[in-house]
Design a protein around this motif. Sequence first.
Motif: not given
Length: 408
Positions: A69-86, A169-178
């Motif tokens: 599902x697109x929204x689940x992939x969106x959530x995973x990518x943004x959670x991983x992205x939050x770690x890379x931005x940090x 913000x990426x972590x918030x969107x990652x969680x919200x995506x689900x």
Amino acid sequence: MSTAIRLKLSLMMFLEFFIWGAWFVTLGTYLLHDLHATGLQVGTAFLTQSIGAIIAPFVVGLIADRYFSAQKILGVLHLLGAGLLWQASRAADFSNFYPSILGYMVLYMPTLALVNSVAFRQMRDPQTEFAPIRVLGTLGWIVAGLLIGWLNWEQGGGLRNTFLLAAGASAVLGVFSFALPATPPLPRAAAGTSLGSLLGLEAVGLLKNRSYLIFFLASVAICIPLAFYYGFTNPFLNEVNMPRAAAVQSLGQVSELLFMLAIPLFFRRLGVKKMLAIGMSAWVLRYVFFAFGGADATWALLLGIVLHGVCYDFFFVTGQIYTDNLAGEQFKSAAQGFITLATYGVGMLIGTLLSGRIFDAYQLPGGTHDWRMIWLIPAVIAAVVLLLFLLLFRDEKIGANAAEVAPL
């Protein structure tokens, strides 16, 4: 569409572009001042956008459209992205910073297609429902710039915080995506099976149309000067002591927003060739204003920034409409993917490498730069592209429904 779903999609768009705007606008200044990078290294950092744009069709086409599902992939990518931005915020030099931001953009660029996919799948009438939701993305970018300016991170040496802000913000969107509406994968037959369909290469037949070939080549070429704007406008404004430069740059998105809403009216009155020509002319004027503006002519800098709406909407949005109307019903999506791959992939790739070399070539003693020459070069490139376009492009009439297509 219910009000609850509309609010969820609007918040999704706001966060998606707030994240990007929170660090991307000031990236050049951060690299030059905090990590002591060269112009070529700045260009290489912005090149990650092109790399991400080239990889994105594989992520969306091979994974999102087929298996999850697109929204689940969106959530995973943004959670991983939050770690890379940090991780990027902790880098002490460019060599440590670059792998983090490259990995991040490879993850982020596919999310631009995913948020559209999630939104479109909830809509009964995308032509009327999409634009009011997508406009929240532009607002998110504007708010990010205003926030950076208000916090005075540019002049106060706090640009490292932009990556922490974006990570949060990426972590918030990652969680919200689900919690977003379910967007299951497409049926196997509708997802496309060939490499050509993933990259939009099925639309290559459009290039047999002489006018579209000219437009296509102009689109690639005009993205070369675009890279100068993305990479070096913020360092330029800070070097000429523009207060709260990131906030001032958000005027470009305000302009983009206003002109986007007026595109259908302009399209009906002017037609394809005039719209595209006005867009390219604005590119020339913007860089001329930058070249001859400065601390004693801030009005020229402001005009150059405000012209962003004309530069982007009159050329890129008009080009999307033109492409949509020339493509057959079967290849509309492929055609949009093809032109995006060519512009943000190939064109921006060339532009980021060239702009970094030009920036380094015109560095002056004391760490300042000959900005007049740096901006006159993309002005000349845009002028040459404009001239060739006017000479070679024929304004062929396209479908009457062109003016009714909602700008993206």
